[in-house]
Design a protein around this motif. Structure first.
Motif, short mmCIF file in Angstrom:
data_model
loop_
_atom_site.label_atom_id
_atom_site.label_comp_id
_atom_site.label_asym_id
_atom_site.label_seq_id
_atom_site.Cartn_x
_atom_site.Cartn_y
_atom_site.Cartn_z
N GLY A 8 0.84 -1.32 -0.22
CA GLY A 8 0.37 -0.22 -0.05
C GLY A 8 0.86 1.47 0.22
O GLY A 8 0.94 2.36 -0.70
N SER A 9 1.98 1.28 0.62
CA SER A 9 2.87 2.48 0.61
C SER A 9 3.14 2.33 -0.46
O SER A 9 3.59 3.86 -1.41
CB SER A 9 3.42 2.19 1.99
N VAL A 10 3.51 1.57 -1.14
CA VAL A 10 4.46 1.56 -2.83
C VAL A 10 3.49 2.72 -3.38
O VAL A 10 3.89 3.43 -4.64
CB VAL A 10 5.21 0.59 -2.90
N LEU A 11 1.88 1.83 -3.75
CA LEU A 11 0.89 2.39 -4.38
C LEU A 11 0.78 3.49 -4.12
O LEU A 11 0.96 4.07 -5.31
CB LEU A 11 0.24 1.29 -4.36
N LEU A 12 0.78 4.01 -2.85
CA LEU A 12 0.40 5.34 -2.61
C LEU A 12 1.62 6.54 -2.88
O LEU A 12 1.30 7.48 -3.93
CB LEU A 12 0.25 5.84 -1.27
N PRO A 35 6.05 -1.15 -17.57
CA PRO A 35 7.01 -1.69 -16.62
C PRO A 35 6.44 -1.86 -15.01
O PRO A 35 6.10 -1.87 -14.46
CB PRO A 35 8.53 -1.65 -16.86
N GLN A 36 6.46 -0.16 -14.41
CA GLN A 36 6.18 0.05 -13.32
C GLN A 36 4.46 -0.17 -13.54
O GLN A 36 4.21 -0.06 -12.26
CB GLN A 36 6.42 1.87 -13.14
N ALA A 37 4.04 0.71 -14.31
CA ALA A 37 2.36 0.22 -13.63
C ALA A 37 2.18 -1.22 -13.78
O ALA A 37 0.85 -1.54 -12.90
CB ALA A 37 1.70 0.63 -15.68
N LEU A 38 2.83 -1.72 -15.01
CA LEU A 38 2.43 -3.27 -14.56
C LEU A 38 2.52 -4.31 -12.93
O LEU A 38 1.65 -4.77 -12.27
CB LEU A 38 3.44 -4.50 -15.79
N GLY A 39 3.96 -3.28 -12.36
CA GLY A 39 4.82 -3.63 -11.16
C GLY A 39 3.59 -3.24 -10.33
O GLY A 39 2.94 -4.03 -9.11
N LEU A 61 -0.04 -6.01 -10.19
CA LEU A 61 0.84 -7.15 -9.75
C LEU A 61 0.78 -6.60 -7.54
O LEU A 61 0.84 -7.50 -7.37
CB LEU A 61 1.80 -7.31 -9.95
N VAL A 62 1.23 -5.64 -7.63
CA VAL A 62 1.13 -5.16 -5.82
C VAL A 62 -0.87 -4.83 -5.93
O VAL A 62 -1.05 -5.67 -4.50
CB VAL A 62 2.19 -3.75 -5.46
N VAL A 63 -1.09 -4.84 -5.87
CA VAL A 63 -2.71 -4.85 -5.77
C VAL A 63 -3.21 -6.26 -5.80
O VAL A 63 -4.02 -6.90 -4.82
CB VAL A 63 -3.38 -3.78 -6.86
N GLY A 64 -2.82 -6.66 -6.76
CA GLY A 64 -2.86 -8.16 -7.62
C GLY A 64 -2.80 -8.87 -6.46
O GLY A 64 -3.86 -9.81 -5.72
N GLY A 65 -1.48 -9.34 -5.35
CA GLY A 65 -1.17 -9.47 -4.64
C GLY A 65 -1.36 -9.59 -3.20
O GLY A 65 -2.22 -9.83 -2.65
#
Length: 69
Positions: A30-34, A50-54, A57-61
């Motif tokens: 959540g910190s990375v996403l924010l 690639p950053q958007a895909l990452g 993937l974070v949200v999916g995880g």
């Protein structure tokens, strides 16, 4: 300021009884996403695919971990 918010969220998440296997990825992801969203929206930084895909993937995880509990 972001680190302070992350620390406060740590207390909130673990105070509600979340296990470490869910709470830690939730807080870190959540910190990375924010931070990424604030960079794009406030600082007008470019977001490469690639950053958007990452971020997706974070949200999916996080969603998969939260669904298991």
């Amino acid at each position: 300021m972001s680190i302070g918010v992350a620390e406060i969220l740590t207390f909130v998440v673990y105070g509600k009884g979340a296990p470490a296997s869910v709470g830690t990825p939730l807080i870190v992801g959540g910190s990375v996403l924010l931070t990424a969203l604030l960079g794009v929206l406030v600082l007008r930084e470019a977001l490469a695919w690639p950053q958007a895909l990452g971020l997706v993937l974070v949200v999916g995880g996080i969603a998969l971990l939260a669904r298991g509990h």
